[in-house]
Design a protein around this motif. Structure first.
Motif, PDB file in Angstrom:
ATOM      1  N   ARG A 171     -60.132 -27.232 -22.484  1.00  0.00           N
ATOM      2  CA  ARG A 171     -59.531 -25.896 -22.515  1.00  0.00           C
ATOM      3  C   ARG A 171     -60.504 -24.865 -23.072  1.00  0.00           C
ATOM      4  N   ASP A 172     -61.232 -25.239 -24.133  1.00  0.00           N
ATOM      5  CA  ASP A 172     -62.197 -24.308 -24.717  1.00  0.00           C
ATOM      6  C   ASP A 172     -63.281 -23.949 -23.708  1.00  0.00           C
ATOM      7  N   ALA A 173     -63.776 -24.930 -22.975  1.00  0.00           N
ATOM      8  CA  ALA A 173     -64.818 -24.662 -21.984  1.00  0.00           C
ATOM      9  C   ALA A 173     -64.301 -23.758 -20.875  1.00  0.00           C
ATOM     10  N   ILE A 174     -63.083 -23.999 -20.429  1.00  0.00           N
ATOM     11  CA  ILE A 174     -62.498 -23.177 -19.367  1.00  0.00           C
ATOM     12  C   ILE A 174     -62.312 -21.746 -19.855  1.00  0.00           C
ATOM     13  N   ASN A 175     -61.780 -21.590 -21.061  1.00  0.00           N
ATOM     14  CA  ASN A 175     -61.567 -20.244 -21.608  1.00  0.00           C
ATOM     15  C   ASN A 175     -62.879 -19.486 -21.773  1.00  0.00           C
ATOM     16  N   LEU A 176     -63.901 -20.155 -22.294  1.00  0.00           N
ATOM     17  CA  LEU A 176     -65.190 -19.496 -22.485  1.00  0.00           C
ATOM     18  C   LEU A 176     -65.839 -19.136 -21.145  1.00  0.00           C
ATOM     19  N   THR A 177     -65.707 -20.024 -20.166  1.00  0.00           N
ATOM     20  CA  THR A 177     -66.251 -19.738 -18.838  1.00  0.00           C
ATOM     21  C   THR A 177     -65.560 -18.524 -18.226  1.00  0.00           C
ATOM     22  N   ALA A 178     -64.238 -18.466 -18.385  1.00  0.00           N
ATOM     23  CA  ALA A 178     -63.485 -17.317 -17.851  1.00  0.00           C
ATOM     24  C   ALA A 178     -63.943 -16.015 -18.504  1.00  0.00           C
ATOM     25  N   ILE A 179     -64.110 -16.030 -19.822  1.00  0.00           N
ATOM     26  CA  ILE A 179     -64.562 -14.825 -20.525  1.00  0.00           C
ATOM     27  C   ILE A 179     -65.944 -14.410 -20.029  1.00  0.00           C
ATOM     28  N   ALA A 180     -66.858 -15.399 -19.913  1.00  0.00           N
ATOM     29  CA  ALA A 180     -68.221 -15.093 -19.472  1.00  0.00           C
ATOM     30  C   ALA A 180     -68.250 -14.487 -18.080  1.00  0.00           C
ATOM     31  N   MET A 181     -67.279 -14.855 -17.246  1.00  0.00           N
ATOM     32  CA  MET A 181     -67.235 -14.346 -15.879  1.00  0.00           C
ATOM     33  C   MET A 181     -66.367 -13.097 -15.751  1.00  0.00           C
ATOM     34  N   GLY A 182     -65.819 -12.640 -16.899  1.00  0.00           N
ATOM     35  CA  GLY A 182     -64.983 -11.447 -16.868  1.00  0.00           C
ATOM     36  C   GLY A 182     -63.662 -11.674 -16.154  1.00  0.00           C
ATOM     37  N   LYS A 183     -63.124 -12.883 -16.266  1.00  0.00           N
ATOM     38  CA  LYS A 183     -61.883 -13.224 -15.586  1.00  0.00           C
ATOM     39  C   LYS A 183     -60.870 -13.798 -16.562  1.00  0.00           C
ATOM     40  N   SER A 184     -59.620 -13.815 -16.138  1.00  0.00           N
ATOM     41  CA  SER A 184     -58.601 -14.571 -16.853  1.00  0.00           C
ATOM     42  C   SER A 184     -58.653 -16.013 -16.350  1.00  0.00           C
ATOM     43  N   VAL A 185     -57.997 -16.919 -17.081  1.00  0.00           N
ATOM     44  CA  VAL A 185     -57.945 -18.312 -16.643  1.00  0.00           C
ATOM     45  C   VAL A 185     -57.253 -18.409 -15.288  1.00  0.00           C
ATOM     46  N   GLU A 186     -56.235 -17.600 -15.090  1.00  0.00           N
ATOM     47  CA  GLU A 186     -55.525 -17.605 -13.805  1.00  0.00           C
ATOM     48  C   GLU A 186     -56.454 -17.170 -12.679  1.00  0.00           C
ATOM     49  N   GLU A 187     -57.256 -16.132 -12.916  1.00  0.00           N
ATOM     50  CA  GLU A 187     -58.197 -15.669 -11.896  1.00  0.00           C
ATOM     51  C   GLU A 187     -59.285 -16.705 -11.633  1.00  0.00           C
ATOM     52  N   LEU A 188     -59.662 -17.419 -12.685  1.00  0.00           N
ATOM     53  CA  LEU A 188     -60.687 -18.446 -12.536  1.00  0.00           C
ATOM     54  C   LEU A 188     -60.229 -19.538 -11.567  1.00  0.00           C
ATOM     55  N   SER A 189     -58.911 -19.804 -11.549  1.00  0.00           N
ATOM     56  CA  SER A 189     -58.375 -20.910 -10.756  1.00  0.00           C
ATOM     57  C   SER A 189     -58.424 -20.649  -9.261  1.00  0.00           C
ATOM     58  N   THR A 190     -58.800 -19.434  -8.840  1.00  0.00           N
ATOM     59  CA  THR A 190     -58.896 -19.153  -7.410  1.00  0.00           C
ATOM     60  C   THR A 190     -60.153 -19.761  -6.797  1.00  0.00           C
ATOM     61  N   GLY A 191     -61.073 -20.195  -7.639  1.00  0.00           N
ATOM     62  CA  GLY A 191     -62.289 -20.876  -7.187  1.00  0.00           C
ATOM     63  C   GLY A 191     -62.604 -21.991  -8.164  1.00  0.00           C
ATOM     64  N   VAL A 192     -63.793 -22.564  -8.033  1.00  0.00           N
ATOM     65  CA  VAL A 192     -64.213 -23.626  -8.948  1.00  0.00           C
ATOM     66  C   VAL A 192     -65.444 -23.146  -9.712  1.00  0.00           C
ATOM     67  N   SER A 193     -65.281 -22.938 -11.015  1.00  0.00           N
ATOM     68  CA  SER A 193     -66.388 -22.492 -11.866  1.00  0.00           C
ATOM     69  C   SER A 193     -66.596 -23.390 -13.074  1.00  0.00           C
ATOM     70  N   ALA A 194     -65.683 -24.325 -13.292  1.00  0.00           N
ATOM     71  CA  ALA A 194     -65.808 -25.263 -14.411  1.00  0.00           C
ATOM     72  C   ALA A 194     -65.708 -26.682 -13.868  1.00  0.00           C
ATOM     73  N   ILE A 195     -66.438 -27.571 -14.500  1.00  0.00           N
ATOM     74  CA  ILE A 195     -66.443 -28.966 -14.075  1.00  0.00           C
ATOM     75  C   ILE A 195     -66.707 -29.838 -15.287  1.00  0.00           C
ATOM     76  N   THR A 196     -66.195 -31.046 -15.261  1.00  0.00           N
ATOM     77  CA  THR A 196     -66.481 -32.013 -16.320  1.00  0.00           C
ATOM     78  C   THR A 196     -66.761 -33.363 -15.690  1.00  0.00           C
ATOM     79  N   ASN A 197     -67.265 -34.275 -16.501  1.00  0.00           N
ATOM     80  CA  ASN A 197     -67.509 -35.646 -16.074  1.00  0.00           C
ATOM     81  C   ASN A 197     -66.769 -36.581 -17.017  1.00  0.00           C
ATOM     82  N   ILE A 198     -66.000 -37.502 -16.460  1.00  0.00           N
ATOM     83  CA  ILE A 198     -65.371 -38.532 -17.281  1.00  0.00           C
ATOM     84  C   ILE A 198     -65.922 -39.891 -16.867  1.00  0.00           C
ATOM     85  N   ASN A 199     -66.027 -40.772 -17.831  1.00  0.00           N
ATOM     86  CA  ASN A 199     -66.483 -42.136 -17.565  1.00  0.00           C
ATOM     87  C   ASN A 199     -65.335 -43.116 -17.714  1.00  0.00           C
TER      88      ASN A 199
END
Length: 551
Positions: free
Chosen positions: A236-264
């Motif tokens: 959540r912290d990474a998503i929120n920070l990415t949204a702020i850096a892109m000048g978007k809300s989290v909802e606006e961020l969800s219209t595309g893909v700008s955050a990604i993670t890797n799980i093992n």
């Protein structure tokens, strides 16, 4: 013998003539470009190294297919049998409940986990919901990368607890070194993305340093990065920070893909709750997750390629199913990390023939399910030497020829993943530029073939000074920034500097010349305010895993 000496003498004379001609031409060009640079911007420094331009690589070659159609289907059905008959242990009650509601067979395994068995029809139904290839867009959309098809993207080393360089030696990762690693990845055009934390900054609190590293990724770079996927809170912290850096809300961020993670997946056949919740949280925000089983033949899987690939496939498909149960259509990447261990010591080995083959076969499996593919280019060497180079190159060939859309650990990995090496980053970026240039399309016009030049040179002549060569000599071939092509005498006279020593000079030059990409001051302030508030919420103690999934 006399004839050979005469011919060789003529060849040497031709070379000297070429050197003189090229020297005069290059001098004129240097004076011309020098005047242009001065008149444009006197304060602009010359680049530290000669780089290829930033571009989205695409392989012009068809992906290798080491598995026959029968073998590919055999692995597919063996994987489904593993999921149906053996199952995979899943931790985290919310994840388990999703599988239960979907009709999975749930058997308690221990107080925290349950064995989940999935019907093969359910598996294929869920995997089919994944969207396939997608674009990953950072705050600078010019650095967007495509994940899928024949796209090739090279990533920085990640997850190494230690850092090394030839000036300061080996040490635990810290925030200052983390920032340097980000600068390297931003500087080199051939690096397309950052993996999960190049090195953990051990000088910062464990429960909040993921925000410090995310801030560094977003301030010092404008390329895509993999967020820490350990638990829902970090995601959540990474998503929120990415949204702020892109000048978007989290909802606006969800219209595309700008955050990604890797799980093992904790091979063999166990998905931890922190990994499950990280993936679920990313999916709920409409962002991407890479599911990567950690499968080492002889330790975490059977000591056979067939067994390892079947288990890798089953574990990856289980993660894909969880993500699609969380949010149908959430983007997901098929991850492969299959290598072998040294059967004498149990230590991981990388860059082996088996590792390279698994890198290629993993791509074949990913394409079987229309999923983007993540793989790696690793080595098990203890220093930046020939072993580090040939093992990395072996793994890199497999990853590239298997159409690895995201090639993790392509620059800087050392000691089997225990060290991020500054010198290795430089050596690897040279190798990656070689690979990048090799993947470029070749021009075959009549002018390229040069019949007129052949006629001009005649039989027994040379092409050094002909017009065809003079028009192309500056751009005809890839020019390495790290190789030393002096003859032996000149090399000795100039100090006998080897590749690693040259790499030390290069990384110092990169750091000295580095300039962070532009970012509005108000955005930096908003990001800093978010981090301060979250750190206050977290307090000084490590919180328990946050099971609450939001968005």
């Amino acid at each position: 013998g006399q004839y050979i000496l005469q011919a060789f003498s003529g060849y040497i004379d031709s070379c000297l003539e070429l050197v003189t001609t090229l020297g005069e031409t290059m001098a004129r060009e240097s004076r011309r470009t020098g005047r242009r640079r001065t008149s444009g911007n006197p304060s602009t420094p010359a680049p530290a190294i000669q780089q290829l331009p930033r571009r989205q690589l695409r392989s012009p070659f068809p992906a290798l297919q080491p598995l026959s159609e029968d073998q590919l289907e055999h692995i597919h059905h063996a994987s489904l049998r593993i999921l149906e008959e053996l199952g995979i242990e899943v931790m985290g009650q919310q994840a388990i409940e999703l599988f239960r509601q979907a009709g999975a067979d749930i058997t308690p395994a221990d107080k925290d986990g349950s064995m989940v068995k999935l019907d093969r029809n359910l598996v294929m139904e869920l995997v089919a919901k994944a969207p396939g290839p997608f674009d990953l867009k950072p705050r600078n959309t010019d650095n967007t990368i495509h994940l899928g098809g024949n796209a090739i993207n090279f990533g920085m080393v990640s997850g190494t607890p230690n850092v090394h360089d030839c000036i300061n030696g080996r040490r635990l990762g810290n925030m200052a070194d983390y920032e340097k690693l980000v600068k390297f990845g931003q500087y080199f055009n051939v690096i397309s993305f950052f993996g999960n934390q190049a090195t953990p900054p051990t000088d910062l609190p464990v429960n909040s340093r993921h925000m410090d590293t995310a801030m560094a990724n977003l301030v010092l770079s404008d390329k895509p990065f993999y967020a820490q996927g350990i638990g829902a809170g970090r995601v959540r912290d990474a998503i929120n920070l990415t949204a702020i850096a892109m000048g978007k809300s989290v909802e606006e961020l969800s219209t595309g893909v700008s955050a990604i993670t890797n799980i093992n997946v904790n091979s063999p056949r166990k998905l931890d709750d922190s990994m499950a919740y990280g993936a679920m949280q990313m999916a709920m925000a409409g962002q991407a997750t890479t599911v990567t089983p950690f499968t080492l033949m002889g330790a975490m899987t059977p000591a056979t390629m067939a067994g390892a690939l079947s288990q890798q496939n089953a574990e990856a498909l289980l993660g894909v199913c969880l993500i699609q149960l969380t949010k149908p259509g959430a983007p997901v990447v098929y991850g492969g990390f299959t290598s072998n261990v040294d059967m004498k010591t149990g230590s991981p080995a990388f860059g082996t023939p088996e590792n390279s083959l698994a890198n290629i076969a993993g791509g074949q499996l990913a394409r079987r399910y229309n999923l983007p593919y993540r793989t790696s280019a690793c080595n098990a060497a203890n220093t930046v030497d020939a072993q580090a180079t040939y093992e990395t190159q072996m793994a890199l060939w497999g990853a590239t020829m298997g159409h690895g859309n995201a090639i993790y650990h392509a620059a800087g990995w050392l000691e089997g993943g225990l060290v991020a090496s500054f010198e290795k980053i430089i050596v690897d970026c040279e190798m990656l530029q070689h690979m990048s240039q090799m993947l470029q399309p070749i021009s075959f016009t009549d002018a390229d073939i040069g019949i007129d030049a052949m006629d001009e040179v005649g039989a027994g002549g040379h092409f050094f000074g002909c017009e065809h060569t003079m028009q192309r000599y500056q751009t005809a071939f890839y020019a390495p920034f790290l190789s030393d092509w002096q003859n032996h005498e000149n090399w000795v006279q100039n100090g006998s500097v080897d590749t690693t020593q040259r790499a030390t000079k290069v990384w110092q030059k990169v750091l000295a010349d580095f300039q962070a990409p532009a970012l509005d001051a108000s955005i930096k302030e908003e990001m800093a305010a978010y981090v301060a508030k979250r750190k206050e919420q977290l307090g000084k103690e490590e919180p328990e895993l946050e099971p609450e999934l939001m968005f």
